[in-house]
Design a protein around this motif. Structure first.
Motif, PDB file in Angstrom:
ATOM      1  N   TYR A   1       0.821  -1.218   0.000  1.00 51.52           N
ATOM      2  CA  TYR A   1       0.000   0.000   0.000  1.00 51.52           C
ATOM      3  C   TYR A   1       0.852   1.264   0.000  1.00 51.52           C
ATOM      4  O   TYR A   1       0.416   2.324  -0.463  1.00 51.52           O
ATOM      5  N   ASP A   2       2.088   1.179   0.513  1.00 51.16           N
ATOM      6  CA  ASP A   2       2.955   2.349   0.615  1.00 51.16           C
ATOM      7  C   ASP A   2       3.955   2.458  -0.525  1.00 51.16           C
ATOM      8  O   ASP A   2       4.873   3.279  -0.486  1.00 51.16           O
ATOM      9  N   GLY A   3       3.809   1.642  -1.566  1.00 50.59           N
ATOM     10  CA  GLY A   3       4.662   1.743  -2.742  1.00 50.59           C
ATOM     11  C   GLY A   3       5.834   0.779  -2.771  1.00 50.59           C
ATOM     12  O   GLY A   3       6.534   0.701  -3.785  1.00 50.59           O
ATOM     13  N   ALA A   4       6.059   0.047  -1.701  1.00 49.10           N
ATOM     14  CA  ALA A   4       7.193  -0.880  -1.653  1.00 49.10           C
ATOM     15  C   ALA A   4       6.846  -2.196  -2.364  1.00 49.10           C
ATOM     16  O   ALA A   4       5.686  -2.486  -2.642  1.00 49.10           O
ATOM     17  N   ASN A   5       7.897  -2.984  -2.630  1.00 46.60           N
ATOM     18  CA  ASN A   5       7.746  -4.334  -3.186  1.00 46.60           C
ATOM     19  C   ASN A   5       6.970  -4.349  -4.506  1.00 46.60           C
ATOM     20  O   ASN A   5       6.067  -5.171  -4.716  1.00 46.60           O
ATOM     21  N   LEU A   6       7.340  -3.487  -5.418  1.00 47.16           N
ATOM     22  CA  LEU A   6       6.684  -3.412  -6.721  1.00 47.16           C
ATOM     23  C   LEU A   6       6.969  -4.662  -7.549  1.00 47.16           C
ATOM     24  O   LEU A   6       8.109  -5.118  -7.638  1.00 47.16           O
ATOM     25  N   GLN A   7       5.926  -5.198  -8.172  1.00 43.96           N
ATOM     26  CA  GLN A   7       6.051  -6.322  -9.101  1.00 43.96           C
ATOM     27  C   GLN A   7       5.131  -6.064 -10.287  1.00 43.96           C
ATOM     28  O   GLN A   7       4.040  -5.499 -10.128  1.00 43.96           O
ATOM     29  N   PHE A   8       5.543  -6.487 -11.466  1.00 38.87           N
ATOM     30  CA  PHE A   8       4.706  -6.361 -12.651  1.00 38.87           C
ATOM     31  C   PHE A   8       3.991  -7.680 -12.920  1.00 38.87           C
ATOM     32  O   PHE A   8       4.582  -8.755 -12.821  1.00 38.87           O
ATOM     33  N   LEU A   9       2.719  -7.578 -13.268  1.00 38.96           N
ATOM     34  CA  LEU A   9       1.893  -8.755 -13.512  1.00 38.96           C
ATOM     35  C   LEU A   9       1.688  -9.040 -14.989  1.00 38.96           C
ATOM     36  O   LEU A   9       1.338 -10.167 -15.357  1.00 38.96           O
ATOM     37  N   THR A  10       1.828  -8.023 -15.834  1.00 40.68           N
ATOM     38  CA  THR A  10       1.705  -8.205 -17.279  1.00 40.68           C
ATOM     39  C   THR A  10       2.819  -7.416 -17.958  1.00 40.68           C
ATOM     40  O   THR A  10       3.450  -6.556 -17.346  1.00 40.68           O
ATOM     41  N   ASP A  11       3.037  -7.695 -19.244  1.00 48.20           N
ATOM     42  CA  ASP A  11       3.960  -6.865 -20.008  1.00 48.20           C
ATOM     43  C   ASP A  11       3.168  -5.709 -20.621  1.00 48.20           C
ATOM     44  O   ASP A  11       1.980  -5.542 -20.369  1.00 48.20           O
ATOM     45  N   SER A  12       3.838  -4.909 -21.444  1.00 44.78           N
ATOM     46  CA  SER A  12       3.194  -3.729 -22.018  1.00 44.78           C
ATOM     47  C   SER A  12       2.838  -3.923 -23.488  1.00 44.78           C
ATOM     48  O   SER A  12       2.719  -2.961 -24.238  1.00 44.78           O
ATOM     49  N   SER A  13       2.655  -5.175 -23.898  1.00 40.11           N
ATOM     50  CA  SER A  13       2.391  -5.446 -25.314  1.00 40.11           C
ATOM     51  C   SER A  13       0.971  -5.067 -25.732  1.00 40.11           C
ATOM     52  O   SER A  13       0.691  -4.906 -26.913  1.00 40.11           O
ATOM     53  N   SER A  14       0.045  -4.965 -24.755  1.00 44.96           N
ATOM     54  CA  SER A  14      -1.321  -4.564 -25.084  1.00 44.96           C
ATOM     55  C   SER A  14      -1.869  -3.681 -23.976  1.00 44.96           C
ATOM     56  O   SER A  14      -1.415  -3.731 -22.837  1.00 44.96           O
TER      57      SER A  14
ATOM     58  N   TYR B   1      -9.315  -7.613 -14.847  1.00 46.28           N
ATOM     59  CA  TYR B   1      -8.905  -6.412 -15.577  1.00 46.28           C
ATOM     60  C   TYR B   1      -9.392  -6.501 -17.013  1.00 46.28           C
ATOM     61  O   TYR B   1      -9.791  -7.570 -17.497  1.00 46.28           O
ATOM     62  N   THR B   2      -9.363  -5.370 -17.696  1.00 40.98           N
ATOM     63  CA  THR B   2      -9.745  -5.293 -19.106  1.00 40.98           C
ATOM     64  C   THR B   2      -8.481  -5.223 -19.949  1.00 40.98           C
ATOM     65  O   THR B   2      -7.575  -4.445 -19.656  1.00 40.98           O
ATOM     66  N   SER B   3      -8.422  -6.035 -20.984  1.00 44.06           N
ATOM     67  CA  SER B   3      -7.263  -6.066 -21.873  1.00 44.06           C
ATOM     68  C   SER B   3      -7.712  -5.937 -23.320  1.00 44.06           C
ATOM     69  O   SER B   3      -8.776  -6.441 -23.706  1.00 44.06           O
ATOM     70  N   TYR B   4      -6.880  -5.262 -24.118  1.00 43.07           N
ATOM     71  CA  TYR B   4      -7.100  -5.146 -25.563  1.00 43.07           C
ATOM     72  C   TYR B   4      -6.200  -6.131 -26.314  1.00 43.07           C
ATOM     73  O   TYR B   4      -5.863  -5.918 -27.479  1.00 43.07           O
ATOM     74  N   ASP B   5      -5.853  -7.215 -25.675  1.00 44.19           N
ATOM     75  CA  ASP B   5      -4.933  -8.183 -26.254  1.00 44.19           C
ATOM     76  C   ASP B   5      -5.446  -8.738 -27.582  1.00 44.19           C
ATOM     77  O   ASP B   5      -4.665  -9.039 -28.487  1.00 44.19           O
ATOM     78  N   THR B   6      -6.758  -8.876 -27.710  1.00 49.98           N
ATOM     79  CA  THR B   6      -7.333  -9.424 -28.943  1.00 49.98           C
ATOM     80  C   THR B   6      -7.790  -8.334 -29.905  1.00 49.98           C
ATOM     81  O   THR B   6      -8.383  -8.630 -30.940  1.00 49.98           O
ATOM     82  N   GLY B   7      -7.535  -7.076 -29.559  1.00 48.70           N
ATOM     83  CA  GLY B   7      -7.934  -5.966 -30.410  1.00 48.70           C
ATOM     84  C   GLY B   7      -9.190  -5.271 -29.950  1.00 48.70           C
ATOM     85  O   GLY B   7      -9.474  -4.144 -30.371  1.00 48.70           O
ATOM     86  N   VAL B   8     -10.000  -5.930 -29.112  1.00 50.05           N
ATOM     87  CA  VAL B   8     -11.204  -5.326 -28.521  1.00 50.05           C
ATOM     88  C   VAL B   8     -11.129  -5.533 -27.016  1.00 50.05           C
ATOM     89  O   VAL B   8     -10.468  -6.464 -26.542  1.00 50.05           O
ATOM     90  N   PRO B   9     -11.803  -4.685 -26.244  1.00 50.17           N
ATOM     91  CA  PRO B   9     -11.728  -4.849 -24.788  1.00 50.17           C
ATOM     92  C   PRO B   9     -12.430  -6.116 -24.323  1.00 50.17           C
ATOM     93  O   PRO B   9     -13.591  -6.366 -24.664  1.00 50.17           O
ATOM     94  N   GLU B  10     -11.717  -6.919 -23.541  1.00 52.09           N
ATOM     95  CA  GLU B  10     -12.269  -8.143 -22.961  1.00 52.09           C
ATOM     96  C   GLU B  10     -11.775  -8.270 -21.527  1.00 52.09           C
ATOM     97  O   GLU B  10     -10.656  -7.860 -21.198  1.00 52.09           O
ATOM     98  N   VAL B  11     -12.595  -8.869 -20.680  1.00 50.05           N
ATOM     99  CA  VAL B  11     -12.244  -9.032 -19.267  1.00 50.05           C
ATOM    100  C   VAL B  11     -11.466 -10.330 -19.080  1.00 50.05           C
ATOM    101  O   VAL B  11     -11.872 -11.399 -19.553  1.00 50.05           O
TER     102      VAL B  11
END
Length: 439
Positions: free
Chosen positions: A193-206, A222-232
């Motif tokens: 909650y205070d900004g420590a221990n940052l980890q990434f869960l996805t890449d930035s490809s979409s 979360y909503t992703s545009y991985d397939t070109g349209v928004p999907e949950v």
């Protein structure tokens, strides 16, 4: 010494030590909507009980002090003001020395290490009544979990003095953003909650948007545009494995878990209409919850799961509504000037947080669940997307700065409108969602 062990996680446990108890005192912060004079507290450096514990003892002490001070309810007394040091965890407290520096609460503790494990024990005292507040506690876990132990100590201190549950041992999932304003790259990230221990869960490809925690904090929608349209999509935090929530034949977005974690409500845009739907998390039939020609989106369940708050333009402008969780007649609850969106039900069940746009300004506000007692907590060029702390005391949100170089950042504010603070992140950040307290 007899210990009652309560499992917290694979690497962290808490033990209640009855031998530390010495009664209780009247020290208490009464939290109201008015101006609060922060309570002065002293937290001498926790004592290392073996040579290898010195650095961890200092770091744990600093995290505890920062947790409390950053609430705006407490004010740390600087170490330079101390009259005498604490040299033994078991020695009687010299209350006169702490009264002389106007400390109202005193936190003492000790840290030991052995074989990669850390043990932290602490006590809290009401200085002016010369009483210990509740039982002493002890936490034990791996060295990697030392920050969690510090947050657990701070949560216990906060709870004993305010009467509310704490919120420090929690995490925030958000969208981390890099690159120029017109070509942002976004990926999901998670941190303390205070900004420590940052980890990434996805890449930035979409493009990714609107992450939301499950009630246990182990999964994220979360909503992703991985397939070109928004999907949950639904993502497991531990394994970072993911799957699409449902095959709907349309664009899906704005997902939210039900309080028991069994169902997800979301928006589905199909055939020119955008309505609310729900689906079981583990698969099953999709249920339509609204059926209008308007745009219905941003659902949020009440804590008991019986109702859903959402935003809709069915009245001609963007406003807030509440309806039964299974669908049915919706009741409008926002009637002030301007447009309202992104409603989020408080964990306490008494308030709904929202984003408001009026006269070129954006606000984060709260209202009662029937729409009464609206209060605006912030105002800026762009504030949006509130999320509640686990105890319903603090709201985190996105604030974006103006201009070509403007960027989003995370901020928090108390529900009284006090203590506006920027939340530290490595990059630009948006769309925060606060987890429940960690198990």
């Amino acid at each position: 010494m007899k210990r009652l062990l309560i499992s917290l996680a694979a690497t962290l446990w808490v033990a209640i030590l009855p031998a530390f108890a010495q009664g209780s005192g009247p020290l208490r912060i009464e939290i109201t909507e008015g101006v609060i004079e922060p309570l002065p507290f002293a937290v001498p450096a926790f004592l290392p009980e073996n040579p290898g514990a010195s650095q961890l003892a200092e770091e744990i002490t600093r995290v505890i002090a920062a947790d409390l001070a950053n609430t705006g309810l407490f004010r740390e007394i600087p170490k330079q003001a101390f009259i005498s040091p604490v040299t033994s965890f078991s020695s009687p407290v010299q209350f006169s020395d702490w009264k002389a520096v106007n400390a109202q609460a005193l936190i003492t503790g000790a840290v030991s290490t052995a074989g990669g494990q850390v043990t932290v024990k602490f006590r809290v005292f009401d200085v002016f009544s010369e009483n210990q507040l509740g039982d002493g506690l002890q936490f034990a876990g791996t060295e990697a979990s030392w920050r969690r132990m510090a947050h657990k100590v701070a949560d216990a201190v906060y709870s004993r003095i305010t009467g509310e549950s704490g919120y420090f041992d929690s995490r925030v999932v958000f969208v981390s953003e890099t690159g120029p304003k017109n070509a942002r790259r976004k990926r999901l990230a998670i941190m303390d909650y205070d900004g420590a221990n940052l980890q990434f869960l996805t890449d930035s490809s979409s493009l990714v948007l609107a992450p939301r925690f499950s009630p246990r904090g182990d999964r994220v929608l979360y909503t992703s545009y991985d397939t070109g349209v928004p999907e949950v999509f639904i993502l497991d935090v531990a394994s970072v494995g993911r799957r699409k929530l449902a095959n709907t034949g349309g664009m899906t977005f704005s997902p939210r878990f039900s309080p028991d974690g069994s169902t997800v409500a979301f928006s589905l845009s199909q055939g020119g209409n955008t309505d609310l739907h729900s689906v079981p998390v583990n698969g099953g039939a999709v249920t339509r919850l609204t059926a209008t020609t308007s745009i219905d989106t941003a659902p949020s369940f009440s804590p008991d799961g019986s109702q859903i708050a959402f935003e809709s333009d069915r009245s001609g402008t963007q406003q807030l509504y509440v309806m039964p969780a299974g669908g049915g007649e919706a009741k409008r609850i926002s009637f002030g000037q301007g447009r309202y969106g992104t409603p989020v039900w408080s964990p306490r069940g008494d308030l709904i947080a929202f984003t408001k746009q009026n006269k070129g300004r954006f606000h984060i506000g709260v209202m009662r669940t029937d729409g009464s007692e609206e209060r605006l907590l912030t105002a800026s060029f762009l504030d949006e997307g509130p999320t509640w702390s686990p105890n319903g005391r603090v709201i985190m949100f996105t604030r974006e700065s103006q201009g070509a170089n403007g960027a989003p950042a995370l901020y928090s504010v108390d529900i009284s409108g006090r203590n506006l603070r920027r939340v530290p992140t490595n990059n630009a950040a948006s769309d925060p969602a606060w987890s429940p307290l960690l198990p």
